[in-house]
Design a protein around this motif. Structure first.
Motif, short mmCIF file in Angstrom:
data_model
loop_
_atom_site.label_atom_id
_atom_site.label_comp_id
_atom_site.label_asym_id
_atom_site.label_seq_id
_atom_site.Cartn_x
_atom_site.Cartn_y
_atom_site.Cartn_z
N GLY A 169 -46.52 86.18 13.26
CA GLY A 169 -45.15 85.69 13.79
C GLY A 169 -44.34 86.04 12.91
N ARG A 170 -44.07 85.80 11.08
CA ARG A 170 -43.38 85.23 10.31
C ARG A 170 -42.91 86.51 10.32
N SER A 171 -43.11 87.87 10.37
CA SER A 171 -42.19 89.13 9.59
C SER A 171 -41.84 89.91 10.43
N ARG A 172 -41.14 91.09 9.58
CA ARG A 172 -40.13 91.91 10.71
C ARG A 172 -41.55 92.89 10.94
N THR A 173 -41.97 93.62 11.84
CA THR A 173 -42.70 94.62 11.68
C THR A 173 -43.04 95.45 12.99
N MET B 88 -56.02 92.79 6.47
CA MET B 88 -54.78 93.23 5.69
C MET B 88 -53.69 92.79 6.33
N LEU B 89 -53.08 93.25 8.19
CA LEU B 89 -52.03 93.29 8.53
C LEU B 89 -52.10 91.71 9.12
N ARG C 94 -44.94 94.32 23.28
CA ARG C 94 -45.46 92.28 23.84
C ARG C 94 -45.70 91.38 22.85
N VAL C 95 -45.71 91.73 21.44
CA VAL C 95 -46.49 90.70 20.92
C VAL C 95 -44.61 90.13 20.07
N GLU C 96 -44.36 88.90 20.10
CA GLU C 96 -43.28 88.66 19.82
C GLU C 96 -43.08 87.65 18.35
N THR C 97 -42.62 87.94 17.75
CA THR C 97 -42.24 87.23 15.85
C THR C 97 -40.75 86.76 15.54
N THR C 98 -41.01 86.26 14.68
CA THR C 98 -39.88 85.13 14.55
C THR C 98 -39.40 85.06 13.06
#
Length: 124
Positions: free
Chosen positions: A86-90, A79-80, A118-122
């Motif tokens: 990586g393509r969301s603002r979380t 679900m998450l 430490r998880v990087e998203t864009t």
């Protein structure tokens, strides 16, 4: 000439944005021994712990930039996936208790939050 310019059709550009808001209350790790859970409550606690373990595995894989991220390990991580891929603002909110009797759970929650950072998203 002014009348011809006024009669010219106006072009309007439409821009569509789409979003998804997912709010999940993940309860927290259930310490069965501490809570004395039995029966249905025990089963629920076991399911919560299984989902949190799977979520932790996904966060670890993302933080380490592993090729394979185990999103399919649980319903929660499936679900998450769109929020974590990586393509969301979380955002993740972690609640802790100030009492000494909850220190172990609070420390564990803060360590998990540290791994999540430490998880990087864009975002797009």
């Amino acid at each position: 000439a002014a009348a011809a310019a006024a009669a010219a059709p106006q072009l309007v550009e439409l821009v569509q944005h789409q979003g998804l808001l997912t709010v999940v209350d993940m309860a927290g790790s259930e310490r069965v021994k501490k809570t004395g859970s039995e029966g249905l409550r025990f089963k629920e606690a076991t399911n919560i712990n299984t989902s949190l373990l799977a979520f932790g595995n996904v966060v670890q894989a993302l933080a380490n930039k592993q090729r394979h991220v185990p999103y399919r390990e649980s319903v929660l991580t499936k679900m998450l996936e769109s929020s974590l891929s990586g393509r969301s603002r979380t955002a993740l909110l972690v609640c802790v208790a100030p009492e000494a009797e909850h220190a172990q759970e609070s420390t564990s929650s803060l360590e998990f939050a540290s791994r999540c950072m430490r998880v990087e998203t864009t975002p797009t």
